[in-house]
Scaffold this active site. Structure first.
Site, PDB file in Angstrom:
ATOM      1  N   ASN A 202       0.835  -1.217   0.000  1.00 33.50           N
ATOM      2  CA  ASN A 202       0.000   0.000   0.000  1.00 33.50           C
ATOM      3  C   ASN A 202       0.865   1.260   0.000  1.00 33.50           C
ATOM      4  O   ASN A 202       1.944   1.300   0.592  1.00 33.50           O
ATOM      5  CB  ASN A 202      -1.017  -0.002   1.146  1.00 33.50           C
TER       6      ASN A 202
ATOM      7  N   GLU B 178       0.416   5.255   0.698  1.00 31.06           N
ATOM      8  CA  GLU B 178      -0.489   6.292   1.207  1.00 31.06           C
ATOM      9  C   GLU B 178      -0.036   7.671   0.751  1.00 31.06           C
ATOM     10  O   GLU B 178       1.034   7.847   0.157  1.00 31.06           O
ATOM     11  CB  GLU B 178      -0.576   6.185   2.725  1.00 31.06           C
TER      12      GLU B 178
ATOM     13  N   CYS C  17      -4.316   0.862  -2.149  1.00 32.81           N
ATOM     14  CA  CYS C  17      -4.144  -0.395  -1.420  1.00 32.81           C
ATOM     15  C   CYS C  17      -3.061  -1.251  -2.077  1.00 32.81           C
ATOM     16  O   CYS C  17      -2.772  -1.117  -3.280  1.00 32.81           O
ATOM     17  CB  CYS C  17      -5.434  -1.193  -1.424  1.00 32.81           C
TER      18      CYS C  17
ATOM     19  N   GLU D  27      -3.289  -4.342  -2.939  1.00 36.72           N
ATOM     20  CA  GLU D  27      -3.821  -5.205  -3.995  1.00 36.72           C
ATOM     21  C   GLU D  27      -3.875  -4.461  -5.328  1.00 36.72           C
ATOM     22  O   GLU D  27      -3.539  -5.008  -6.379  1.00 36.72           O
ATOM     23  CB  GLU D  27      -5.226  -5.707  -3.631  1.00 36.72           C
TER      24      GLU D  27
ATOM     25  N   CYS E 163     -10.411  -4.695   0.210  1.00 36.25           N
ATOM     26  CA  CYS E 163     -11.573  -3.804   0.226  1.00 36.25           C
ATOM     27  C   CYS E 163     -12.407  -4.025  -1.042  1.00 36.25           C
ATOM     28  O   CYS E 163     -11.963  -4.689  -2.003  1.00 36.25           O
ATOM     29  CB  CYS E 163     -11.138  -2.342   0.337  1.00 36.25           C
TER      30      CYS E 163
HETATM   31  N1  THU Z   1      -5.228  -1.528   2.780  1.00 40.02           N
HETATM   32  C1  THU Z   1      -4.691  -2.322   1.817  1.00 40.02           C
HETATM   33  O1  THU Z   1      -3.646  -2.010   1.227  1.00 40.02           O
HETATM   34  N2  THU Z   1      -5.326  -3.474   1.524  1.00 40.02           N
HETATM   35  C2  THU Z   1      -6.397  -3.970   2.207  1.00 40.02           C
HETATM   36  O2  THU Z   1      -6.852  -5.058   1.905  1.00 40.02           O
HETATM   37  C3  THU Z   1      -7.001  -3.184   3.278  1.00 40.02           C
HETATM   38  C4  THU Z   1      -6.448  -1.810   3.470  1.00 40.02           C
HETATM   39  C5  THU Z   1      -4.491  -0.296   3.133  1.00 40.02           C
HETATM   40  C6  THU Z   1      -5.120   0.994   2.708  1.00 40.02           C
HETATM   41  C7  THU Z   1      -4.498   1.947   3.704  1.00 40.02           C
HETATM   42  O3  THU Z   1      -3.204   2.332   3.238  1.00 40.02           O
HETATM   43  C8  THU Z   1      -4.321   1.114   4.940  1.00 40.02           C
HETATM   44  O4  THU Z   1      -4.351  -0.240   4.533  1.00 40.02           O
HETATM   45  C9  THU Z   1      -5.388   1.338   6.010  1.00 40.02           C
HETATM   46  O5  THU Z   1      -6.656   1.185   5.491  1.00 40.02           O
END
Ligand code: THU
Length: 157
Positions: free
Chosen positions: A61, A63, A72, A74, A112
């Protein structure tokens, strides 16, 4: 009027029950959590996608100070995999996460809704099921396909 159930088959397994290729994919997803850029949530997610050309693509991920601009693990991974190897079909994806305590999560992390939708596109392109492996500290959940994670998915217009 008709009622019907949509069933999601999930296999819970220990790491030692995985075959070599899946075990490697899980390890790669766990390692990829180290490369998350998650200064805001401190939730470090890693993903690994196995392609039919033998390549394994990993991602994490990413940010951003403008929160919705982040991505994310994925989606970072599936978009990169298809951008790098557009002719290759996805075979399997593993997703792992470490929480704010730095430990791998006790219960498997689930993609998600937006990531399920994005992954479904590549499963459709592949023309076959793409196995989904959701990783926790000492177990995994295995789903047979992305479609299984997204019942009643939007796929045509
Ligand atoms: N996140 C993911 O990368 N994948 C998931 O399956 C759930 C959430 C990340 C998004 C964000 O950077 C952090 O986790 C918190 O939500």
């Amino acid at each position: 009027m008709r009622k019907f159930d949509i069933v999601t088959p999930v296999i819970e397994a220990g790491f030692d029950e995985l075959d070599h290729a899946d075990r490697r994919l899980v390890d790669d997803a766990m390692c990829a959590t180290d490369r998350a850029y998650a200064p805001y949530s401190k939730f470090h997610v890693g993903a690994a996608i196995r392609l039919d050309n033998g390549e394994v693509v990993t991602g994490a991920n990413q940010e951003n100070a403008a929160y919705p601009s982040g991505t994310c693990a994925e989606r970072a991974t599936c978009y990169y995999a298809h951008a790098r190897w557009p002719e290759a079909a996805f075979m399997a994806i593993a997703v792992a996460a470490r929480g704010t305590d730095g430990e791998f999560v006790a219960e498997p992390v689930a993609p998600c809704g937006a990531c399920r939708q994005a992954l479904l596109e590549y499963e459709t392109l592949a023309g076959h099921d793409v196995k989904v492996i959701l990783v926790a500290r000492d177990k995994v959940y295995i789903l047979p396909s992305v479609r299984a994670t997204l019942p009643l998915a939007f796929s045509e217009f």
